[in-house]
Design a protein around this motif. Structure first.
Motif, short mmCIF file in Angstrom:
data_model
loop_
_atom_site.label_atom_id
_atom_site.label_comp_id
_atom_site.label_asym_id
_atom_site.label_seq_id
_atom_site.Cartn_x
_atom_site.Cartn_y
_atom_site.Cartn_z
N PRO A 3 -5.63 13.23 -3.20
CA PRO A 3 -6.54 12.88 -4.29
C PRO A 3 -6.76 11.37 -4.39
N MET A 4 -7.97 10.98 -4.75
CA MET A 4 -8.30 9.57 -4.89
C MET A 4 -7.42 8.90 -5.94
N GLU A 5 -7.12 9.61 -7.00
CA GLU A 5 -6.29 9.04 -8.07
C GLU A 5 -4.89 8.71 -7.55
N PHE A 6 -4.35 9.54 -6.66
CA PHE A 6 -3.03 9.26 -6.09
C PHE A 6 -3.07 7.98 -5.26
N VAL A 7 -4.13 7.78 -4.50
CA VAL A 7 -4.27 6.57 -3.68
C VAL A 7 -4.33 5.34 -4.59
N ILE A 8 -5.05 5.44 -5.69
CA ILE A 8 -5.14 4.32 -6.64
C ILE A 8 -3.76 3.99 -7.21
N VAL A 9 -3.01 5.01 -7.59
CA VAL A 9 -1.67 4.80 -8.15
C VAL A 9 -0.75 4.15 -7.12
N LYS A 16 6.59 -1.47 3.20
CA LYS A 16 5.47 -0.93 2.42
C LYS A 16 4.98 0.39 3.01
N VAL A 17 4.85 0.44 4.33
CA VAL A 17 4.41 1.67 5.00
C VAL A 17 5.38 2.81 4.69
N GLU A 18 6.66 2.53 4.79
CA GLU A 18 7.67 3.56 4.52
C GLU A 18 7.64 4.01 3.07
N GLN A 19 7.44 3.09 2.14
CA GLN A 19 7.36 3.45 0.72
C GLN A 19 6.17 4.37 0.46
N VAL A 20 5.02 4.05 1.06
CA VAL A 20 3.82 4.88 0.86
C VAL A 20 4.03 6.26 1.46
N ARG A 21 4.56 6.32 2.67
CA ARG A 21 4.78 7.62 3.32
C ARG A 21 5.75 8.48 2.52
N GLU A 22 6.81 7.86 2.02
CA GLU A 22 7.80 8.61 1.24
C GLU A 22 7.20 9.13 -0.07
N ALA A 23 6.42 8.29 -0.76
CA ALA A 23 5.78 8.72 -2.01
C ALA A 23 4.79 9.85 -1.75
N LEU A 45 -1.63 2.23 -4.60
CA LEU A 45 -2.06 0.84 -4.43
C LEU A 45 -1.56 -0.04 -5.58
N GLN A 46 -1.56 0.51 -6.78
CA GLN A 46 -1.07 -0.25 -7.93
C GLN A 46 0.44 -0.42 -7.87
N GLU A 47 1.14 0.65 -7.56
CA GLU A 47 2.60 0.64 -7.61
C GLU A 47 3.22 -0.16 -6.47
N PHE A 48 2.77 0.03 -5.25
CA PHE A 48 3.43 -0.58 -4.09
C PHE A 48 2.78 -1.87 -3.61
N GLU A 67 -8.97 -2.11 -10.92
CA GLU A 67 -10.27 -2.35 -10.29
C GLU A 67 -10.13 -2.60 -8.78
N ALA A 68 -9.18 -3.46 -8.40
CA ALA A 68 -8.97 -3.75 -6.97
C ALA A 68 -8.51 -2.49 -6.24
N ALA A 69 -7.63 -1.72 -6.86
CA ALA A 69 -7.14 -0.48 -6.24
C ALA A 69 -8.29 0.51 -6.05
N THR A 70 -9.19 0.59 -7.01
CA THR A 70 -10.34 1.49 -6.89
C THR A 70 -11.26 1.04 -5.76
N GLN A 71 -11.48 -0.27 -5.62
CA GLN A 71 -12.33 -0.78 -4.55
C GLN A 71 -11.73 -0.47 -3.17
#
Length: 122
Positions: free
Chosen positions: A54-60, A99-106, A62-65, A71-75
């Motif tokens: 989901p797009m919302e998960f990608v935004i979260v 960062k890559v490992e954190q994103v993959r784990e989340a 980007l904000q968290e990690f 706004e930047a995360a949405t762009q």
């Protein structure tokens, strides 16, 4: 068995045999070279688009990690969605790998197939 009494060896320090050779001031420096270290190779963290995350998960993510505001995360998310991939940030090799490992784990914990990788900046 026969034991012999022996005197322990003398452990007196030996004084230096001579002073180091002195410079008589006749030396000439022809060229002084400054050695500069190269800055570390930087790596960009790239997220890849998929049809299931989901797009919302990608935004979260980007904000968290990556410390992006909403706004930047949405762009960045829209760039990933429209172009197939997007750069989340540029870091040193170790930070990018973390960062890559954190994103993959989340993504794995949330049950999403989101893919993220790092590549050298050219």
């Amino acid at each position: 068995m026969v034991r012999m009494a022996t005197k322990p060896p003398s452990m007196t320090p030996t004084p230096p045999t001579g002073a180091p050779p002195r410079d008589d001031g006749g030396s000439v420096v022809l060229e002084r070279r400054t050695q500069r270290t190269q800055p570390p190779q930087m790596y960009q963290v790239v997220m890849l688009n998929d049809d299931y995350t989901p797009m919302e998960f990608v935004i979260v993510v980007l904000q968290e990690f990556f410390g992006k505001d909403r706004e930047a995360a949405t762009q960045i998310m829209l760039k990933i969605h429209l172009d197939g991939k997007g750069v989340c940030g540029v870091y040193s090799r170790d930070v990018a790998a973390t960062k890559v490992e954190q994103v993959r784990e989340a993504a794995h914990k949330a049950g999403h197939p989101l893919q993220c990788l790092s590549e050298p900046v050219e």
